[in-house]
Scaffold this motif. Sequence first.
Motif, PDB file in Angstrom:
ATOM      1  N   PRO A  14      75.154  92.587 -19.388  1.00 58.44           N
ATOM      2  CA  PRO A  14      76.330  93.159 -20.076  1.00 58.44           C
ATOM      3  C   PRO A  14      77.560  92.251 -19.994  1.00 58.44           C
ATOM      4  CG  PRO A  14      75.227  94.869 -18.799  1.00 58.44           C
ATOM      5  CD  PRO A  14      74.561  93.562 -18.441  1.00 58.44           C
ATOM      6  N   ASP A  15      77.700  91.478 -18.906  1.00 54.23           N
ATOM      7  CA  ASP A  15      78.825  90.546 -18.765  1.00 54.23           C
ATOM      8  C   ASP A  15      78.854  89.510 -19.872  1.00 54.23           C
ATOM      9  OD1 ASP A  15      80.099  91.469 -16.533  1.00 54.23           O
ATOM     10  OD2 ASP A  15      78.973  90.218 -15.127  1.00 54.23           O
ATOM     11  N   PHE A  16      77.671  88.999 -20.215  1.00 54.86           N
ATOM     12  CA  PHE A  16      77.604  87.917 -21.202  1.00 54.86           C
ATOM     13  C   PHE A  16      77.760  88.444 -22.622  1.00 54.86           C
ATOM     14  CE2 PHE A  16      75.340  86.411 -17.462  1.00 54.86           C
ATOM     15  CZ  PHE A  16      75.926  85.168 -17.278  1.00 54.86           C
ATOM     16  N   LEU A  17      77.365  89.692 -22.838  1.00 53.86           N
ATOM     17  CA  LEU A  17      77.401  90.245 -24.190  1.00 53.86           C
ATOM     18  C   LEU A  17      78.628  91.120 -24.424  1.00 53.86           C
ATOM     19  CD1 LEU A  17      73.587  91.015 -24.663  1.00 53.86           C
ATOM     20  CD2 LEU A  17      74.889  88.971 -25.300  1.00 53.86           C
ATOM     21  N   GLY A  18      79.482  91.204 -23.403  1.00 47.34           N
ATOM     22  CA  GLY A  18      80.744  91.904 -23.591  1.00 47.34           C
ATOM     23  C   GLY A  18      80.645  93.420 -23.540  1.00 47.34           C
ATOM     24  N   TYR A  19      79.685  93.943 -22.812  1.00 44.17           N
ATOM     25  CA  TYR A  19      79.590  95.398 -22.658  1.00 44.17           C
ATOM     26  C   TYR A  19      80.097  95.821 -21.291  1.00 44.17           C
ATOM     27  CZ  TYR A  19      76.625  95.462 -26.782  1.00 44.17           C
ATOM     28  OH  TYR A  19      76.152  95.332 -28.054  1.00 44.17           O
TER      29      TYR A  19
ATOM     30  N   LEU B  98      68.189 106.157 -24.402  1.00 50.27           N
ATOM     31  CA  LEU B  98      66.881 105.577 -24.708  1.00 50.27           C
ATOM     32  C   LEU B  98      65.833 106.631 -25.039  1.00 50.27           C
ATOM     33  CD1 LEU B  98      66.721 102.849 -21.900  1.00 50.27           C
ATOM     34  CD2 LEU B  98      67.302 102.527 -24.304  1.00 50.27           C
ATOM     35  N   GLY B  99      66.229 107.894 -25.085  1.00 48.87           N
ATOM     36  CA  GLY B  99      65.251 108.952 -25.352  1.00 48.87           C
ATOM     37  C   GLY B  99      64.259 109.119 -24.218  1.00 48.87           C
ATOM     38  N   ARG B 100      64.722 108.944 -22.994  1.00 47.71           N
ATOM     39  CA  ARG B 100      63.835 109.073 -21.836  1.00 47.71           C
ATOM     40  C   ARG B 100      64.272 110.198 -20.920  1.00 47.71           C
ATOM     41  NH1 ARG B 100      61.998 102.926 -20.124  1.00 47.71           N
ATOM     42  NH2 ARG B 100      60.932 102.496 -22.077  1.00 47.71           N
TER      43      ARG B 100
ATOM     44  N   ASP C 140      71.570  97.901 -28.302  1.00 47.99           N
ATOM     45  CA  ASP C 140      70.400  97.037 -28.177  1.00 47.99           C
ATOM     46  C   ASP C 140      69.397  97.649 -27.189  1.00 47.99           C
ATOM     47  OD1 ASP C 140      68.634  94.972 -28.098  1.00 47.99           O
ATOM     48  OD2 ASP C 140      69.998  93.501 -27.213  1.00 47.99           O
ATOM     49  N   PRO C 141      68.783  98.771 -27.596  1.00 53.07           N
ATOM     50  CA  PRO C 141      67.876  99.438 -26.655  1.00 53.07           C
ATOM     51  C   PRO C 141      66.695  98.563 -26.236  1.00 53.07           C
ATOM     52  CG  PRO C 141      67.727 100.422 -28.857  1.00 53.07           C
ATOM     53  CD  PRO C 141      68.899  99.499 -28.869  1.00 53.07           C
ATOM     54  N   GLU C 142      66.248  97.671 -27.140  1.00 51.75           N
ATOM     55  CA  GLU C 142      65.053  96.877 -26.821  1.00 51.75           C
ATOM     56  C   GLU C 142      65.269  95.968 -25.621  1.00 51.75           C
ATOM     57  OE1 GLU C 142      62.190  97.717 -28.007  1.00 51.75           O
ATOM     58  OE2 GLU C 142      63.344  99.180 -29.154  1.00 51.75           O
ATOM     59  N   THR C 143      66.478  95.397 -25.516  1.00 49.24           N
ATOM     60  CA  THR C 143      66.757  94.517 -24.373  1.00 49.24           C
ATOM     61  C   THR C 143      66.690  95.307 -23.073  1.00 49.24           C
ATOM     62  OG1 THR C 143      68.092  93.034 -25.686  1.00 49.24           O
ATOM     63  CG2 THR C 143      68.553  93.055 -23.340  1.00 49.24           C
ATOM     64  N   VAL C 144      67.313  96.473 -23.079  1.00 43.55           N
ATOM     65  CA  VAL C 144      67.297  97.290 -21.859  1.00 43.55           C
ATOM     66  C   VAL C 144      65.877  97.743 -21.532  1.00 43.55           C
ATOM     67  CG1 VAL C 144      68.149  99.412 -20.802  1.00 43.55           C
ATOM     68  CG2 VAL C 144      69.691  98.000 -22.162  1.00 43.55           C
TER      69      VAL C 144
END
Lengths: 431, 171
Positions: free
Chosen positions: A116-121, B116-118, A131-135
């Motif tokens: 999150p630090d690098f992507l500004g979150y 995440l729907g979990r 970006d659910p896929e990354t998590v």
Amino acid sequence: MTERTIAVDYLTRVEGEGSLHVKLEDGRVEHVELRIFEPPRFFEAFLRGRMYTEAPDITARICGICPVAYQMSAVHAMEQAYGISVGGALRELRRLFYCGEWIESHALHVYLLHTPDFLGYPDAVRMAKDDPETVKRGLALKKAGNAVMQMLGGREIHPINVRVGGFYRVPSREELESLRPTLESALEIAEETVHFAAGLPFPDAEEDYEFVALQHPEEYAMNEGEIVSSRGVRVSASRFDEAFERAPVAYTHALQSVRKGGTPYLVGALARYALNGSQLSPRAKSIAREVGLEPVVRNPFRSILVRSIEMVYACEEALRLLSVYRPPETAWVEPTGEFHGGVGAAATEAPRGLLFHRYQLASDGRIEAAEIIAPTAQNQKRIEEDVRHVVERSLALDDAHLTALCERAIRNHDPCISCATHFLKLEVERA
Amino acid sequence: MTEVPSERSGSGTPLVIGVGNEVRGDDAAGLQVTRELRPLVGDRARVVDCSGSATELLDLWEGQARVYLVDAVRSGGAPGTWCRVLVRDQPLPSSLAGTSTHGLSIASAVALGQTLGRMPGQLVVFGIEAVQFDPGADLSPEVRGGVREVTQALAEELGRPTPATTSRERR
């Protein structure tokens, strides 16, 4: 005279809590204080009077993130005191156990705390919305590490299956093999992670670290080896005091660890990679080369890449250990001969770095004194230096941005403040 | 990905998660509840312990129809008092968010699970008001009382086919 203070009263995305206070005077950094509490010191008192066999279970509860590390340093220290040598399949199971913890802990830090630090979150939850896929990748990797820990530890958090001399119960080949598909898919995700991390924007930084890590002649050290540094230290754990000392610091509950003479040093992934990188697997080394990772990384922001490489290695190493596993004849090794009391010391490589344990034992096996030096207590002074340099380079930033950058400088080292401390707060004082 | 059952499809064995650290004073409250609850509920519920790490909670509760989570909290209430919160699609109440002693908190687990729907079909959180988290300390006497009451409340609730749906109560 103009004074400026930067304060973070509650540092987020570090394990546990602590605070940072930075004071600037006339555009110079006057001082930096990372304040942390240190439960290991309470645990040292709590251990006195307990039997040596209880230390692995008790110390595992110091930290929910790296219980394996605490157990491993405890059992190795006790075994050193009792003259027990654990080899063969038991030794390999321990290494596999540690691989599980590295994967689990690095996945948590890389994806949920550091990215999150690098992507500004502000946090992983907000990142997950976009970006659910990354998590999800991070969660899948972490789950694979947990699966290994659960298989060998009995439970993934505060494992209960480890004992001095080995394990209470060892898995069959079939049980261990059941981890293979999970680990194979984890290895793929770990490789994707390296490429993902290589694409992140890294702030410039160059720190002159003295790196400290375990080193073993035949393997990327986890459980065993000598303590070495990039400036010539080479000691066994039982001679730890010859190279290092602990100093109480007024503003923190943690004892700061320094080299003899008072200079700071760095433990953790950057140190391991700098000192032992040539012992990584060919695949891990080749991916490191592919993404242009230098053999010694002195930019702490790039530690996310090093942790990712270590995840690749830990997945590969775990798969290798599954292949060679033949259940041992006994699940543990008993001490032999009469025990007259004595001192046992050991260090192992927790995900965050060198974790040192030393116990003084009475002849009946009771603990008379315990000393536990967690990685974050060793890195604390060095993290303060990183923060100082970040502030010096970025004085033109306003307080909010400067504060955020300070927090990032701390998070680069994945401080485990729940084991180096409990409740984190940042102050930058300037006028 | 596993299909998350809806709140109305609440079949299957309920899962009770005790959260805490055995050797940190009142932080053990959730674990003490699960210890006392196990013999009372037999196979009417699956009872597990957890350090409270957000990701571990997601792994435990994903795909479960009904989940009860018990943890020590510090929300400013009197020591040993407790609350029962039915978590729907909203964040945890601020009185419970961030009061946990664990790294990535239960509130993070709820927020991440919702994003995440979990999430489980239904999540009920019991929070017991703690006094101290001192290493090596026993449970505080007031917290012991809260543990007994929550154990009893959970045993009763697990004896019923469907849980009460009160969204929030404090005792």
